[in-house]
Design a protein around this motif. Structure first.
Motif, PDB file in Angstrom:
ATOM      1  N   SER A 170       0.829  -1.206   0.000  1.00  0.00           N
ATOM      2  CA  SER A 170       0.000   0.000   0.000  1.00  0.00           C
ATOM      3  C   SER A 170       0.863   1.255   0.000  1.00  0.00           C
ATOM      4  O   SER A 170       0.575   2.222  -0.727  1.00  0.00           O
ATOM      5  CB  SER A 170      -0.921  -0.010   1.216  1.00  0.00           C
ATOM      6  OG  SER A 170      -1.671   1.176   1.296  1.00  0.00           O
ATOM      7  N   ALA A 171       1.948   1.264   0.790  1.00  0.00           N
ATOM      8  CA  ALA A 171       2.831   2.428   0.832  1.00  0.00           C
ATOM      9  C   ALA A 171       3.528   2.645  -0.507  1.00  0.00           C
ATOM     10  O   ALA A 171       3.627   3.788  -0.991  1.00  0.00           O
ATOM     11  CB  ALA A 171       3.866   2.252   1.945  1.00  0.00           C
ATOM     12  N   VAL A 172       4.007   1.569  -1.130  1.00  0.00           N
ATOM     13  CA  VAL A 172       4.691   1.694  -2.425  1.00  0.00           C
ATOM     14  C   VAL A 172       3.716   2.160  -3.499  1.00  0.00           C
ATOM     15  O   VAL A 172       4.037   3.022  -4.327  1.00  0.00           O
ATOM     16  CB  VAL A 172       5.340   0.350  -2.814  1.00  0.00           C
ATOM     17  CG1 VAL A 172       5.905   0.419  -4.233  1.00  0.00           C
ATOM     18  CG2 VAL A 172       6.446  -0.013  -1.834  1.00  0.00           C
ATOM     19  N   THR A 173       2.498   1.605  -3.506  1.00  0.00           N
ATOM     20  CA  THR A 173       1.493   2.012  -4.499  1.00  0.00           C
ATOM     21  C   THR A 173       1.121   3.480  -4.341  1.00  0.00           C
ATOM     22  O   THR A 173       0.966   4.206  -5.334  1.00  0.00           O
ATOM     23  CB  THR A 173       0.242   1.136  -4.359  1.00  0.00           C
ATOM     24  OG1 THR A 173       0.605  -0.241  -4.521  1.00  0.00           O
ATOM     25  CG2 THR A 173      -0.787   1.491  -5.412  1.00  0.00           C
ATOM     26  N   ASN A 177       1.560   6.290  -7.203  1.00  0.00           N
ATOM     27  CA  ASN A 177       0.434   7.097  -7.691  1.00  0.00           C
ATOM     28  C   ASN A 177       0.699   8.586  -7.541  1.00  0.00           C
ATOM     29  O   ASN A 177       0.270   9.397  -8.383  1.00  0.00           O
ATOM     30  CB  ASN A 177      -0.838   6.717  -6.939  1.00  0.00           C
ATOM     31  CG  ASN A 177      -1.346   5.344  -7.321  1.00  0.00           C
ATOM     32  OD1 ASN A 177      -1.098   4.868  -8.430  1.00  0.00           O
ATOM     33  ND2 ASN A 177      -2.068   4.695  -6.410  1.00  0.00           N
ATOM     34  N   SER A 178       1.399   8.980  -6.474  1.00  0.00           N
ATOM     35  CA  SER A 178       1.694  10.400  -6.276  1.00  0.00           C
ATOM     36  C   SER A 178       2.682  10.930  -7.314  1.00  0.00           C
ATOM     37  O   SER A 178       2.784  12.147  -7.508  1.00  0.00           O
ATOM     38  CB  SER A 178       2.260  10.626  -4.868  1.00  0.00           C
ATOM     39  OG  SER A 178       3.510   9.975  -4.719  1.00  0.00           O
ATOM     40  N   ARG A 179       3.402  10.010  -7.981  1.00  0.00           N
ATOM     41  CA  ARG A 179       4.352  10.401  -9.035  1.00  0.00           C
ATOM     42  C   ARG A 179       3.845  10.031 -10.421  1.00  0.00           C
ATOM     43  O   ARG A 179       4.625   9.891 -11.365  1.00  0.00           O
ATOM     44  CB  ARG A 179       5.709   9.733  -8.786  1.00  0.00           C
ATOM     45  CG  ARG A 179       6.397  10.219  -7.504  1.00  0.00           C
ATOM     46  CD  ARG A 179       7.590   9.345  -7.166  1.00  0.00           C
ATOM     47  NE  ARG A 179       8.349   9.860  -6.022  1.00  0.00           N
ATOM     48  CZ  ARG A 179       8.019   9.653  -4.761  1.00  0.00           C
ATOM     49  NH1 ARG A 179       6.934   8.939  -4.469  1.00  0.00           N
ATOM     50  NH2 ARG A 179       8.755  10.146  -3.777  1.00  0.00           N
ATOM     51  N   LEU A 180       2.516   9.837 -10.538  1.00  0.00           N
ATOM     52  CA  LEU A 180       1.875   9.481 -11.819  1.00  0.00           C
ATOM     53  C   LEU A 180       2.461   8.194 -12.395  1.00  0.00           C
ATOM     54  O   LEU A 180       2.620   8.039 -13.598  1.00  0.00           O
ATOM     55  CB  LEU A 180       2.006  10.626 -12.835  1.00  0.00           C
ATOM     56  CG  LEU A 180       1.384  11.964 -12.439  1.00  0.00           C
ATOM     57  CD1 LEU A 180       1.621  13.004 -13.520  1.00  0.00           C
ATOM     58  CD2 LEU A 180      -0.104  11.799 -12.173  1.00  0.00           C
ATOM     59  N   GLY A 181       2.746   7.235 -11.498  1.00  0.00           N
ATOM     60  CA  GLY A 181       3.336   5.989 -11.965  1.00  0.00           C
ATOM     61  C   GLY A 181       2.358   5.084 -12.672  1.00  0.00           C
ATOM     62  O   GLY A 181       2.772   4.149 -13.363  1.00  0.00           O
ATOM     63  N   ASN A 182       1.053   5.324 -12.522  1.00  0.00           N
ATOM     64  CA  ASN A 182       0.038   4.482 -13.154  1.00  0.00           C
ATOM     65  C   ASN A 182      -0.812   5.278 -14.142  1.00  0.00           C
ATOM     66  O   ASN A 182      -2.009   5.025 -14.282  1.00  0.00           O
ATOM     67  CB  ASN A 182      -0.852   3.840 -12.079  1.00  0.00           C
ATOM     68  CG  ASN A 182      -0.079   2.906 -11.178  1.00  0.00           C
ATOM     69  OD1 ASN A 182       0.599   1.996 -11.656  1.00  0.00           O
ATOM     70  ND2 ASN A 182      -0.179   3.112  -9.871  1.00  0.00           N
ATOM     71  N   LYS A 183      -0.200   6.206 -14.828  1.00  0.00           N
ATOM     72  CA  LYS A 183      -0.958   7.067 -15.730  1.00  0.00           C
ATOM     73  C   LYS A 183      -1.422   6.345 -16.984  1.00  0.00           C
ATOM     74  O   LYS A 183      -2.403   6.744 -17.605  1.00  0.00           O
ATOM     75  CB  LYS A 183      -0.123   8.297 -16.102  1.00  0.00           C
ATOM     76  CG  LYS A 183       1.148   7.974 -16.880  1.00  0.00           C
ATOM     77  CD  LYS A 183       1.917   9.240 -17.223  1.00  0.00           C
ATOM     78  CE  LYS A 183       3.192   8.924 -18.014  1.00  0.00           C
ATOM     79  NZ  LYS A 183       3.928  10.157 -18.369  1.00  0.00           N
ATOM     80  N   ASP A 184      -0.721   5.292 -17.409  1.00  0.00           N
ATOM     81  CA  ASP A 184      -1.151   4.513 -18.564  1.00  0.00           C
ATOM     82  C   ASP A 184      -0.751   3.053 -18.351  1.00  0.00           C
ATOM     83  O   ASP A 184      -0.133   2.692 -17.353  1.00  0.00           O
ATOM     84  CB  ASP A 184      -0.557   5.063 -19.866  1.00  0.00           C
ATOM     85  CG  ASP A 184       0.963   5.206 -19.818  1.00  0.00           C
ATOM     86  OD1 ASP A 184       1.619   4.323 -19.237  1.00  0.00           O
ATOM     87  OD2 ASP A 184       1.494   6.194 -20.356  1.00  0.00           O
ATOM     88  N   VAL A 198      10.516  -4.602  -4.975  1.00  0.00           N
ATOM     89  CA  VAL A 198      10.676  -3.935  -3.677  1.00  0.00           C
ATOM     90  C   VAL A 198      10.025  -4.760  -2.572  1.00  0.00           C
ATOM     91  O   VAL A 198      10.573  -4.914  -1.469  1.00  0.00           O
ATOM     92  CB  VAL A 198      10.078  -2.521  -3.729  1.00  0.00           C
ATOM     93  CG1 VAL A 198      10.021  -1.913  -2.327  1.00  0.00           C
ATOM     94  CG2 VAL A 198      10.899  -1.625  -4.651  1.00  0.00           C
ATOM     95  N   LEU A 199       8.851  -5.309  -2.872  1.00  0.00           N
ATOM     96  CA  LEU A 199       8.137  -6.119  -1.894  1.00  0.00           C
ATOM     97  C   LEU A 199       8.930  -7.367  -1.527  1.00  0.00           C
ATOM     98  O   LEU A 199       8.978  -7.779  -0.361  1.00  0.00           O
ATOM     99  CB  LEU A 199       6.774  -6.512  -2.467  1.00  0.00           C
ATOM    100  CG  LEU A 199       5.682  -6.932  -1.479  1.00  0.00           C
ATOM    101  CD1 LEU A 199       5.371  -5.802  -0.502  1.00  0.00           C
ATOM    102  CD2 LEU A 199       4.432  -7.340  -2.241  1.00  0.00           C
TER     103      LEU A 199
END
Length: 258
Positions: A170-173, A177-184, A198-199
């Protein structure tokens, strides 16, 4: 805390003796599996639903949501039994496709319904146990049944690590998301692979930290957990025995008339 844990800790049946709930769930599950009876499956589904929602106080929409998950898998898995492609039409229905038929028989249809209801009633028994009994209480029941110690400790550690991994994920996600990592779609795949790596690394670090903490608290090869003692009530035991006898009588009557 995952949703099922929240539900079981807020359940009105939480303080009922865990051994009683465990015995009811397992014995009812065994009768359902052995009976292959639509009537018994429907009775068990109804009783478990009433116990979980009405007596346990679990919200109906939550219970319906969790029951819909196995129902979807069961429905998809029985399609191959229910439907056939044949040159000869069967007695339930037949849809012509060229020189072939998409068809089904009455026997295959009722057999599929029986499989779905039997499996779903078994799942409802396990849901009753998991929605109303905290994990430490279940492990205590297994310990009293002389389940191997290594199995119980592995279950406890795996249960603990579920929360650790969910918190890290949850922390990594959130950071991605705060860095637009899932924009597409492309970046989502890249971020997912990064999160998985990382996990994996952090899980090893958390495992080492957990072992160090256990060693610092005089770990001697056994994990001791405090458990609340709730004595069993005779009324509950009598009701469970009567219900199981009732199901067993239905099973016997089914065998006599078939």
């Amino acid at each position: 805390m995952i949703t099922i844990d929240k539900l079981c800790y807020n359940s009105k049946l939480r303080y009922v003796n865990a051994g009683v709930k465990f015995g009811y769930a397992i014995s009812t599950l065994l009768i359902c599996v052995m009976s292959h009876s639509i009537a018994i499956a429907c009775i068990v589904l109804a009783v478990n639903g009433i116990l979980t929602v009405h007596k346990g106080g679990i919200p109906f929409f939550r219970y319906r949501h969790y029951m819909a998950i196995p129902l979807a898998f069961l429905f998809l898995s029985t399609l191959a039994i229910m439907f056939n492609i044949s040159r000869e039409p069967l007695d339930l229905f037949a849809i012509p496709i060229g020189s072939w038929y998409l068809t089904s028989s009455r026997h295959a249809f009722f057999y599929s319904v029986q499989l779905i209801l039997t499996a779903l009633s078994g799942v409802s028994c396990l849901y009753f146990l998991s929605f109303n009994t905290p994990m430490p209480d279940i492990l205590e029941v297994l310990r009293r049944l002389h389940c191997p110690k290594i199995v119980i400790e592995l279950m406890l550690l795996i249960y603990r690590f579920i929360f650790i991994l969910m918190r890290v994920a949850s922390a990594v996600t959130t950071a991605q998301n705060s860095r637009l990592g899932n924009k597409d779609y492309r970046t989502s795949l890249k971020c997912f692979s990064s999160m998985a790596s990382v996990l994996f690394v952090r899980s090893f670090k958390q495992a080492n930290a957990l072992y160090d903490a256990m060693e610092a608290r005089c770990y001697d090869g056994s994990i001791h957990v405090l458990n609340e003692n709730h004595p069993a009530e005779k009324k509950q035991i009598v009701l469970i025995v009567c219900f199981e006898i009732f199901l067993f009588l239905i099973l016997i009557l089914k065998g006599m008339f078939l």
